[in-house]
Design an enzyme around this catalytic site. Structure first.
Site, PDB file in Angstrom:
ATOM      1  N   TYR A 215       0.817  -1.318   0.026  1.00  0.00           N
ATOM      2  CA  TYR A 215      -0.015   0.073   0.030  1.00  0.00           C
ATOM      3  C   TYR A 215       1.075   1.210   0.164  1.00  0.00           C
ATOM      4  O   TYR A 215       1.911   1.228   0.724  1.00  0.00           O
ATOM      5  CB  TYR A 215      -0.902  -0.121   1.254  1.00  0.00           C
ATOM      6  CG  TYR A 215      -1.662   1.351   1.479  1.00  0.00           C
ATOM      7  CD1 TYR A 215      -3.016   1.671   1.003  1.00  0.00           C
ATOM      8  CD2 TYR A 215      -1.163   2.413   2.085  1.00  0.00           C
ATOM      9  CE1 TYR A 215      -3.724   2.599   1.018  1.00  0.00           C
ATOM     10  CE2 TYR A 215      -1.822   3.701   2.257  1.00  0.00           C
ATOM     11  CZ  TYR A 215      -3.155   3.960   1.710  1.00  0.00           C
ATOM     12  OH  TYR A 215      -3.666   5.015   1.670  1.00  0.00           O
TER      13      TYR A 215
ATOM     14  N   GLU B 258      -3.475   7.640  -4.019  1.00  0.00           N
ATOM     15  CA  GLU B 258      -3.559   6.509  -3.255  1.00  0.00           C
ATOM     16  C   GLU B 258      -3.259   5.191  -4.381  1.00  0.00           C
ATOM     17  O   GLU B 258      -4.171   5.068  -5.215  1.00  0.00           O
ATOM     18  CB  GLU B 258      -4.533   6.129  -2.470  1.00  0.00           C
ATOM     19  CG  GLU B 258      -4.823   4.973  -1.535  1.00  0.00           C
ATOM     20  CD  GLU B 258      -5.913   4.924  -0.728  1.00  0.00           C
ATOM     21  OE1 GLU B 258      -6.002   5.026   0.583  1.00  0.00           O
ATOM     22  OE2 GLU B 258      -6.958   4.838  -1.597  1.00  0.00           O
TER      23      GLU B 258
END
Length: 397
Positions: free
Chosen positions: A118, A206
């Site tokens: 992530y 993101e």
């Protein structure tokens, strides 16, 4: 301004970030053609069908599917296009899917196992610095990781005066447990990602997941991007990426009319001049025991036409049970605003079926209160904040 995954990947690729390649399609027929083209360009045998909406968690809602042949590409695209996709980040009714991204399969077998990470770049407002947040737990909701395994989340703060430093990109790659070619690839990936964030005037990038492929390449498999609205005047190519079908239709209408409007979940509509006073008005409504239905800043001019337009915008929300108008008369006189409210009320006839509370403070506030009280309209007036809160209670009791 949120943009679609495929658009975010276009921005990333323009800054040298390796991305999962794909072609957007608006119909099953286009999806099959896209799959054929993608196979010719990349050699991929399988294809990932990805719903394009402004929300995360698409896979959990059935918006991401793997197709192993062209027939499945057509069948899955037909299922996804037009569906109301529900995820933790959509309204309860979901969002309609208008297009899909046909993407290459990047989880192919090779010399090592694939690994998901992530990574996001965003602004740490508390420290006035950009921040890279990253974790070894890619593919999962970062909120769950933060709650259950916070030690697996790392952050790297970046001084805006000097930008991302080489040692910081290397530290990120090290903390992710990478070595060899994957380490070098991650250092390059982080540097390019940060350049894309700064260069596009984004407020967030993101990437979940960032993938280490079986042959040790690093790429963005997803891209959730938010561009700062205030920068669009100098980013016209990104402004064109706006998809109003993904936005709240009331907010879109208000923006086109020059009103600053944000839809909320409460029952008391707000009409205020000035963002600070609007925030205070929302606090006032909560103090009275209710929830605001919106944030609405009508700006410095609150004449009859603008007030009427604001009324119509607020009343599009069926949850509104009362409207609180809170105006500070500095540049604009309170009596002029009061007359605008009365005129707008008369023009709208029976369209207003909820109680109206008007609180006017500033120049000619007392005259304004008399105008409201003597108008013959069922409008409750107030001068003080506490008085306005009490009137809200009376109107909704």
């Amino acid at each position: 301004m949120n943009i679609h995954e495929y658009q975010g990947k276009e921005i990333l690729a323009s800054y040298g970030v390796r991305v999962q390649r794909g072609i957007v399609a608006n119909s099953p027929v286009e999806a099959v053609a896209a799959a054929k083209q993608l196979t010719a360009e990349t050699g991929t045998g399988w294809h990932v069908i990805k719903a394009q909406i402004h929300a995360g968690g698409r896979g959990k809602g059935g918006g991401v599917k793997l197709a192993k042949n062209l027939q499945q590409v057509e069948e899955l695209s037909e299922q996804i296009i037009g569906m109301m996709l529900k995820t933790p980040q959509t309204p309860p009714e979901g969002k309609r899917v208008h297009k899909v991204l046909i993407a290459e399969d990047v989880y192919y077998p090779g010399e090592s196992d694939t690994k998901e990470f992530y990574m996001s770049v965003l602004l740490n407002r508390a420290k006035a610095r950009n921040m890279i947040m990253y974790s070894t737990e890619g593919g999962m909701d970062i909120e769950e990781v933060a709650e259950h395994t916070p030690h697996l989340i790392f952050t790297e703060e970046i001084d805006p005066s000097i930008g991302l430093q080489g040692f910081q990109a290397r530290r990120i790659a090290f903390n992710l447990g990478l070595s060899g070619n994957a380490f070098k690839e991650m250092v390059k990936f982080v540097d390019s990602l940060y350049n894309a964030y700064v260069g596009s005037d984004a407020s967030m990038f993101e990437i979940n997941p960032v993938l280490k492929t079986s042959d040790n390449k690093i790429m963005a498999v997803d891209a959730k991007v938010n561009i700062d609205d205030n920068s669009l005047y100098r980013q016209p190519k990104y402004a064109d990426m706006r998809d109003i079908r993904e936005e709240n239709p009331i907010e879109v209408e208000a923006k086109e009319a020059g009103l600053n409007y944000v839809d909320l979940d409460g029952t008391v509509g707000c009409m205020v001049n000035g963002a600070g006073l609007a925030m205070a008005t929302m606090d006032l409504i909560k103090y009275a025991g209710y929830e605001p239905a919106n944030f609405l800043d009508v700006g410095g001019t609150a004449d009859a036409k603008r007030v009427e337009l604001a009324f119509r915008i607020i009343l599009k929300d069926p949850n509104v049970k009362a409207i609180l108008i809170n105006i500070f008369g500095g540049i604009v006189r309170c009596d002029r605003v009061a007359q605008g409210v009365v005129d707008a009320y008369k023009n709208m006839g029976d369209a207003i079926k909820v109680p109206i509370i008007v609180r006017l403070q500033g120049t000619n506030a007392e005259i304004a209160k008399e105008l409201i009280d003597n108008s013959g309209m069922p409008i409750l007036s107030a001068v003080q904040f506490q008085e306005a809160a009490d009137q809200v209670k009376v109107a909704l009791s």
